[in-house]
Design an enzyme around this catalytic site. Structure first.
Site, PDB file in Angstrom:
ATOM      1  N   GLU A   5     -48.660  15.838 -12.922  1.00 19.93           N
ATOM      2  CA  GLU A   5     -49.371  16.202 -11.828  1.00 19.93           C
ATOM      3  C   GLU A   5     -48.754  17.473 -11.306  1.00 19.93           C
ATOM      4  O   GLU A   5     -49.446  17.934 -10.633  1.00 19.93           O
ATOM      5  CB  GLU A   5     -48.735  15.153 -10.644  1.00 19.93           C
ATOM      6  N   TYR A   9     -64.493  24.064  14.410  1.00 23.14           N
ATOM      7  CA  TYR A   9     -64.494  23.143  13.067  1.00 23.14           C
ATOM      8  C   TYR A   9     -64.513  24.092  11.980  1.00 23.14           C
ATOM      9  O   TYR A   9     -63.336  23.896  11.075  1.00 23.14           O
ATOM     10  CB  TYR A   9     -65.886  22.533  12.718  1.00 23.14           C
ATOM     11  N   VAL A  66     -47.691  12.412  -0.569  1.00 28.37           N
ATOM     12  CA  VAL A  66     -48.800  12.544   0.413  1.00 28.37           C
ATOM     13  C   VAL A  66     -48.310  12.570   1.676  1.00 28.37           C
ATOM     14  O   VAL A  66     -48.748  13.125   2.796  1.00 28.37           O
ATOM     15  CB  VAL A  66     -50.062  11.379   0.127  1.00 28.37           C
ATOM     16  N   GLU A  67     -47.306  11.842   1.746  1.00 28.45           N
ATOM     17  CA  GLU A  67     -46.703  11.460   3.323  1.00 28.45           C
ATOM     18  C   GLU A  67     -45.988  12.947   3.841  1.00 28.45           C
ATOM     19  O   GLU A  67     -46.255  13.369   5.082  1.00 28.45           O
ATOM     20  CB  GLU A  67     -45.510  10.682   3.151  1.00 28.45           C
ATOM     21  N   LYS A  69     -55.647   9.989  -1.453  1.00 29.53           N
ATOM     22  CA  LYS A  69     -55.677  10.433  -3.012  1.00 29.53           C
ATOM     23  C   LYS A  69     -56.373   9.556  -3.777  1.00 29.53           C
ATOM     24  O   LYS A  69     -55.644   8.453  -4.161  1.00 29.53           O
ATOM     25  CB  LYS A  69     -54.141  10.429  -3.132  1.00 29.53           C
TER      26      LYS A  69
END
Length: 117
Positions: free
Chosen positions: A21, A53, A72-73, A98
């Site tokens: 990854e 936005y 991801v945290e 994810k």
């Protein structure tokens, strides 16, 4: 409390703990909800008083472009801090998904709520 949201925002970033990854960019899907008082913008139909936005999207993409996290945290926590600071909102909810991270599931991820202290 008024809420403004952006759903399904796709960003590519370097994310993951495994060696394979670390050399590729992967897609994350983001759902964002912000506490934002819409009354000033609505009262005058004034875009300048609304949450921008496009500016939020650009900020998120710039963050994702520079990010190099394993978790991801961590991505979620740091992005939440950055958005709260940059846009001056009092609260946000951020869901980071994810896709494809787990062969037995459509997606995995985290959902957090943070407020400015």
């Amino acid at each position: 409390m008024d809420k403004v949201f952006i759903e399904g925002l796709e960003v590519d970033t370097l994310i993951g703990a495994y060696d394979w990854e670390r050399g590729i960019r992967q897609c994350l899907l983001l759902d964002l909800t912000f506490a934002w008082d819409i009354r000033p913008a609505a009262a005058d139909d004034d875009l300048g008083k609304a949450l921008d936005y496009a500016a939020v999207n650009q900020s998120v993409q710039a963050f994702a472009d520079a990010a190099r996290f394993e978790l991801v945290e961590t991505f979620a926590e740091r992005l939440a801090e950055a958005l709260l600071t940059e846009f001056g909102m009092s609260w946000l909810r951020l869901k980071v998904t994810k896709p494809g991270a787990n062969a037995q599931a459509r997606a995995v991820g985290v959902e957090i709520e943070r407020s400015r202290s």
